[in-house]
Design an enzyme around this catalytic site. Structure first.
Site, PDB file in Angstrom:
ATOM      1  N   HIS A 131       0.980  -1.125  -0.082  1.00  0.00           N
ATOM      2  CA  HIS A 131      -0.033   0.105   0.087  1.00  0.00           C
ATOM      3  C   HIS A 131       0.929   1.236   0.256  1.00  0.00           C
ATOM      4  O   HIS A 131       0.147   2.435  -0.646  1.00  0.00           O
ATOM      5  CB  HIS A 131      -1.118   0.374   1.324  1.00  0.00           C
ATOM      6  CG  HIS A 131      -1.945  -0.826   1.161  1.00  0.00           C
ATOM      7  ND1 HIS A 131      -2.560  -2.132   1.275  1.00  0.00           N
ATOM      8  CD2 HIS A 131      -3.215  -0.459   0.433  1.00  0.00           C
ATOM      9  CE1 HIS A 131      -3.228  -2.793   0.506  1.00  0.00           C
ATOM     10  NE2 HIS A 131      -4.455  -1.457   1.033  1.00  0.00           N
ATOM     11  N   ASP A 169      -5.786  -3.307   8.145  1.00  0.00           N
ATOM     12  CA  ASP A 169      -7.063  -3.283   6.743  1.00  0.00           C
ATOM     13  C   ASP A 169      -7.241  -4.667   6.596  1.00  0.00           C
ATOM     14  O   ASP A 169      -7.386  -4.977   5.450  1.00  0.00           O
ATOM     15  CB  ASP A 169      -6.422  -2.108   6.126  1.00  0.00           C
ATOM     16  CG  ASP A 169      -7.614  -1.703   5.308  1.00  0.00           C
ATOM     17  OD1 ASP A 169      -9.099  -1.780   5.769  1.00  0.00           O
ATOM     18  OD2 ASP A 169      -7.526  -0.780   4.606  1.00  0.00           O
ATOM     19  N   GLY A 189      -7.930  -3.590   0.719  1.00  0.00           N
ATOM     20  CA  GLY A 189      -7.557  -3.706   1.803  1.00  0.00           C
ATOM     21  C   GLY A 189      -6.269  -5.087   1.579  1.00  0.00           C
ATOM     22  O   GLY A 189      -5.847  -4.356   0.230  1.00  0.00           O
TER      23      GLY A 189
END
Length: 367
Positions: free
Chosen positions: A237, A258, A293
């Protein structure tokens, strides 16, 4: 009792940790763990952004949260916030009704659910990320109805939407932490939200207006003014360089997973709210390739942070003490007399050897 290198709020001690449900006392002397080869004793991880795990999703309600909390406990998460997805009101209410009931008592061999992180529906439809398109303007009565079903501890909002600054003030007055996320807001919108009581940012860098040197965006507001922010350290991410930049700028930046239903599961298709997402090559994505996610667990997050250059104590604080401080919890996220006995035994390769949740030893057989 446990023996080893104990990370306390005052630094490393070498000695013995005595506990039942809470830490009773710590015996030993200040000593660097570099001086011996014993295990590390760390505070249990606190994950404030958990959508799922073990094949189950928070929005599935009845029975799902027990699977999710057991899955994450086996990876060192001793307490967490069950995190919702943007959805029609009746779907959110159904999930929260089940969560409220399940929170009355912690399941055996499972992490403690501290409350709910309501991620949406009060976000910007132009910055959904992997959220389903049920974004809408916040209504105080709707939020109050949610809060009565299960305690909302963290609320994610887009501050640029009309009426949301006023909502932030009312929410904060009730003791709920507000994070800015899924937002197209400007730097000025972010600063205004902080002035109205917001204190955090949801998965920093992701699903928010980026930093540009003439338009700093929400990321710029976070780097310039925030004390707290969450960030996903799966090294997918956010680039390690951007992680380190954020940690230099935001004193109490903390890390979250997440995580989705795909965490702890083989490659394949899983539910994320009303979306079907695919786990492949270590990530979770929508059909168009958007990250949806993660599959991260907090033990991997610890190793990732040390891998990119953080000390073990700094990495631990960003997974335990800082999120506890964000929620205003003085009896979690640290090993000190009177704190809950949420304890991790970690070997010299940073692999979990044992996990205790409120003094109960967790079975790690499937971790």
């Amino acid at each position: 009792m446990l023996n080893g290198n104990i990370l306390t709020p005052d630094g490393w001690y070498h000695g013995t940790l005595h506990f039942a449900e809470r830490v009773a006392r710590i015996e030993g002397q200040p000593q660097s763990p570099d001086s011996n080869g014993d295990d590390y004793l760390l505070p249990g991880f606190i994950d404030l952004h958990v959508h799922g795990g073990g094949g189950r999703d928070v929005m599935q309600g009845q029975g799902a949260i027990e699977v999710i909390t057991r899955q994450h406990a086996r990876h060192g998460t001793t307490s967490l916030l069950a995190t919702t997805m943007t959805a029609p009101r009746e779907h959110i209410e159904a999930a929260l009704r089940d969560l409220g009931a399940s929170m009355q008592q912690r399941s055996p061999h499972a992490a403690r659910v501290l409350g709910v992180h309501l991620e949406g529906p009060f976000i910007n439809s132009g910055k959904l990320g992997a959220q389903p398109n049920f974004a809408r303007t916040a209504l105080w009565d709707e939020l109050q109805a949610y809060h009565e079903l299960a305690p909302i501890r963290v609320l994610t909002v887009a501050p640029e939407i009309s009426g949301h600054l006023e909502l932030i003030q009312k929410v904060v007055a009730q003791g709920i932490r507000v994070q800015l996320g899924h937002t197209l807001g400007s730097y000025e919108d972010g600063v205004a939200a902080l002035q109205h009581g917001a204190t955090g940012f949801t998965h920093l860098y992701n699903a928010m207006s980026p930093l540009h040197h003439r338009e700093p965006g929400i990321v710029g507001a976070a780097l310039a003014h925030a004390e707290f922010s969450e960030l996903i350290p799966d090294l997918l991410h956010v680039h390690p360089g951007a992680i380190r930049a954020a940690m230099r700028a935001i004193p109490k930046l903390f890390c979250v997973t997440d995580s989705t239903a795909a965490a702890g599961m083989p490659d394949g298709d899983y539910q994320l709210g009303s979306h079907t997402v695919t786990k492949c090559l270590g990530g979770v994505r929508l059909p168009d390739g958007t990250l949806a996610g993660s599959t991260l667990t907090m033990d991997v997050a610890l190793r990732n942070l040390v891998l990119i250059g953080l000390s073990l104590s700094d990495a631990s604080n960003r997974l335990s003490r800082n999120p506890a401080d964000f929620l205003g919890l003085s009896d979690r996220g640290r090993l000190a007399p009177g704190s809950w006995a949420d304890i991790l035994v970690v070997d010299r390769h940073l692999r979990l050897r044992a996990v205790y949740v409120e003094g109960e030893r967790i079975d790690l057989a499937d971790a």
